[in-house]
Write a protein that holds these residues in place. Structure first.
Motif, short mmCIF file in Angstrom:
data_model
loop_
_atom_site.label_atom_id
_atom_site.label_comp_id
_atom_site.label_asym_id
_atom_site.label_seq_id
_atom_site.Cartn_x
_atom_site.Cartn_y
_atom_site.Cartn_z
N VAL A 80 14.48 -39.42 -11.10
CA VAL A 80 15.11 -39.16 -9.81
C VAL A 80 14.89 -37.73 -9.34
CG1 VAL A 80 16.86 -40.96 -10.14
CG2 VAL A 80 17.35 -38.62 -10.87
N PHE A 81 15.04 -37.56 -8.03
CA PHE A 81 14.88 -36.27 -7.37
C PHE A 81 16.20 -35.91 -6.71
CE2 PHE A 81 14.17 -34.45 -3.11
CZ PHE A 81 13.64 -33.23 -3.45
N TYR A 82 16.68 -34.68 -6.94
CA TYR A 82 17.90 -34.20 -6.27
C TYR A 82 17.83 -32.68 -6.21
CZ TYR A 82 19.48 -33.64 -11.14
OH TYR A 82 19.57 -33.30 -12.47
N MET A 83 18.76 -32.11 -5.46
CA MET A 83 18.83 -30.66 -5.33
C MET A 83 20.00 -30.16 -6.18
SD MET A 83 16.32 -30.02 -3.29
CE MET A 83 16.54 -28.34 -2.77
N TYR A 84 19.75 -29.03 -6.85
CA TYR A 84 20.81 -28.36 -7.61
C TYR A 84 20.61 -26.87 -7.42
CZ TYR A 84 23.63 -26.54 -11.38
OH TYR A 84 24.55 -25.82 -12.09
N ASN A 85 21.64 -26.18 -6.95
CA ASN A 85 21.55 -24.74 -6.67
C ASN A 85 20.35 -24.41 -5.79
OD1 ASN A 85 23.86 -24.06 -8.00
ND2 ASN A 85 22.85 -23.32 -9.85
N ASP A 86 20.17 -25.21 -4.74
CA ASP A 86 19.08 -25.01 -3.77
C ASP A 86 17.69 -25.11 -4.38
OD1 ASP A 86 20.84 -24.66 -1.61
OD2 ASP A 86 21.11 -22.56 -2.13
N ARG A 87 17.58 -25.82 -5.48
CA ARG A 87 16.27 -26.05 -6.13
C ARG A 87 16.03 -27.53 -6.28
NH1 ARG A 87 14.15 -21.77 -10.10
NH2 ARG A 87 12.79 -23.53 -10.35
N MET A 88 14.76 -27.91 -6.15
CA MET A 88 14.35 -29.29 -6.37
C MET A 88 14.43 -29.58 -7.87
SD MET A 88 10.54 -30.79 -5.79
CE MET A 88 9.83 -29.77 -7.06
N VAL A 89 15.04 -30.71 -8.21
CA VAL A 89 15.18 -31.08 -9.62
C VAL A 89 14.65 -32.50 -9.81
CG1 VAL A 89 16.82 -31.44 -11.50
CG2 VAL A 89 17.24 -29.64 -9.83
N ILE A 90 13.86 -32.67 -10.86
CA ILE A 90 13.35 -33.98 -11.24
C ILE A 90 13.83 -34.25 -12.67
CG2 ILE A 90 11.27 -35.37 -11.65
CD1 ILE A 90 11.38 -34.54 -8.77
N LYS A 91 14.61 -35.32 -12.86
CA LYS A 91 15.12 -35.68 -14.18
C LYS A 91 15.14 -37.20 -14.32
CE LYS A 91 16.25 -31.41 -15.16
NZ LYS A 91 15.24 -30.60 -15.76
N ARG A 92 15.32 -37.66 -15.54
CA ARG A 92 15.42 -39.09 -15.80
C ARG A 92 16.89 -39.50 -15.83
NH1 ARG A 92 11.56 -42.22 -17.20
NH2 ARG A 92 10.28 -40.50 -18.01
N CYS A 93 17.19 -40.64 -15.20
CA CYS A 93 18.54 -41.19 -15.24
C CYS A 93 18.73 -41.80 -16.63
CB CYS A 93 18.70 -42.25 -14.15
SG CYS A 93 20.28 -43.10 -14.20
N ALA A 94 19.55 -41.14 -17.45
CA ALA A 94 19.79 -41.60 -18.82
C ALA A 94 20.96 -42.56 -18.91
CB ALA A 94 20.02 -40.41 -19.73
N ALA A 95 21.89 -42.46 -17.96
CA ALA A 95 23.07 -43.32 -17.97
C ALA A 95 23.66 -43.39 -16.56
CB ALA A 95 24.11 -42.79 -18.95
N THR A 96 24.27 -44.52 -16.27
CA THR A 96 24.91 -44.72 -14.97
C THR A 96 26.41 -44.92 -15.16
OG1 THR A 96 24.43 -47.09 -15.06
CG2 THR A 96 22.82 -45.70 -13.93
N ALA A 97 27.13 -45.01 -14.06
CA ALA A 97 28.60 -45.11 -14.08
C ALA A 97 29.07 -46.18 -15.07
CB ALA A 97 29.12 -45.42 -12.69
N GLY A 98 30.02 -45.77 -15.90
CA GLY A 98 30.61 -46.69 -16.87
C GLY A 98 29.95 -46.71 -18.23
N ASP A 99 28.73 -46.18 -18.35
CA ASP A 99 28.07 -46.16 -19.66
C ASP A 99 28.86 -45.27 -20.63
OD1 ASP A 99 26.07 -47.81 -18.77
OD2 ASP A 99 24.54 -46.26 -18.61
N THR A 100 28.95 -45.73 -21.87
CA THR A 100 29.71 -45.03 -22.91
C THR A 100 28.94 -43.83 -23.45
OG1 THR A 100 30.77 -47.10 -23.54
CG2 THR A 100 30.85 -45.31 -25.15
N LEU A 101 29.66 -42.74 -23.65
CA LEU A 101 29.11 -41.52 -24.24
C LEU A 101 29.81 -41.27 -25.56
CD1 LEU A 101 29.26 -39.28 -21.02
CD2 LEU A 101 27.32 -40.62 -21.85
N GLU A 102 29.02 -41.08 -26.62
CA GLU A 102 29.58 -40.81 -27.95
C GLU A 102 29.09 -39.45 -28.41
OE1 GLU A 102 28.82 -44.00 -30.75
OE2 GLU A 102 28.72 -45.42 -29.07
N TYR A 103 29.99 -38.69 -29.02
CA TYR A 103 29.66 -37.34 -29.46
C TYR A 103 29.82 -37.22 -30.97
CZ TYR A 103 30.42 -36.58 -24.52
OH TYR A 103 30.35 -36.67 -23.16
N SER A 104 29.00 -36.37 -31.56
CA SER A 104 29.16 -36.05 -32.98
C SER A 104 28.84 -34.58 -33.16
CB SER A 104 28.25 -36.92 -33.84
OG SER A 104 26.90 -36.64 -33.59
N TYR A 105 29.43 -34.02 -34.19
CA TYR A 105 29.19 -32.61 -34.49
C TYR A 105 29.06 -32.37 -35.99
CZ TYR A 105 34.26 -32.80 -34.91
OH TYR A 105 35.55 -33.17 -35.25
N ASN A 106 28.77 -33.44 -36.74
CA ASN A 106 28.64 -33.32 -38.19
C ASN A 106 27.43 -32.49 -38.59
OD1 ASN A 106 30.87 -34.92 -38.37
ND2 ASN A 106 29.74 -36.81 -38.70
#
Length: 170
Positions: A80-106
């Motif tokens: 996807v393409f979007y603007m962030y801090n007045d700069r063009m940004v190209i990134k991959r959509c890794a997750a959409t609304a409702g997708d679960t996020l799991e964290y670890s710090y071991n």
């Protein structure tokens, strides 16, 4: 002489029509960008030219960074393409609304999303750790080359209404 005049009129009308069509395509349909940076390597290399569909998710308001109308949202895996801090940004959509996020710090800080584990710095972990799923009307946008990418891990989730297009080809 009249046939030369008619031919010239026809050529001028064709050129004018082509100019109008080109302006409409550039404003509303497709845009080409030259990429600088390594955040999407190897999929998109620095120096590559990409084509961005401006109508994939809605109608972009010309000369702005907002959608006038929104008819669909990005899907997992879309670049996807979007603007962030007045700069063009190209990134991959890794997750959409409702997708679960799991964290670890071991063994270092990590985020697991849709079967993929992504490394986090301590600051990135601190920014995201209280969010267990992607909020409504946002996406988690990540660079393919996480070592060189400043993305949602740094600045948070990207509102769907800020996404201006989808990369078509590279």
């Amino acid at each position: 002489m009249k046939s030369k005049s008619k031919s010239l009129d026809l050529i001028i009308k064709i050129l004018a029509a082509l100019l109008v069509i080109t302006i409409i395509l550039k404003l509303f349909v497709i845009e080409f960008y030259k990429i600088s940076g390594q955040s999407m390597t190897p999929a998109i290399k620095s120096g590559s030219t990409i084509a961005v569909s401006k109508i994939s998710y809605g109608l972009v308001l010309p000369f702005s960074d907002k959608l006038l109308f929104n008819w669909s949202g990005p899907k997992k895996g879309d670049v996807v393409f979007y603007m962030y801090n007045d700069r063009m940004v190209i990134k991959r959509c890794a997750a959409t609304a409702g997708d679960t996020l799991e964290y670890s710090y071991n063994s270092g800080y990590n985020l697991k999303v849709n079967g993929k584990t992504v490394s986090l710095t301590k600051n990135q972990y601190e920014n995201l750790k209280n969010t267990t799923s992607v909020p409504e009307n946002t996406i988690l946008a990540l660079g393919d080359n996480s070592e060189f990418s400043i993305d949602s891990r740094n600045y948070g989730f990207v509102p769907v209404n800020n996404i201006l297009g989808r990369v078509l080809c590279r």
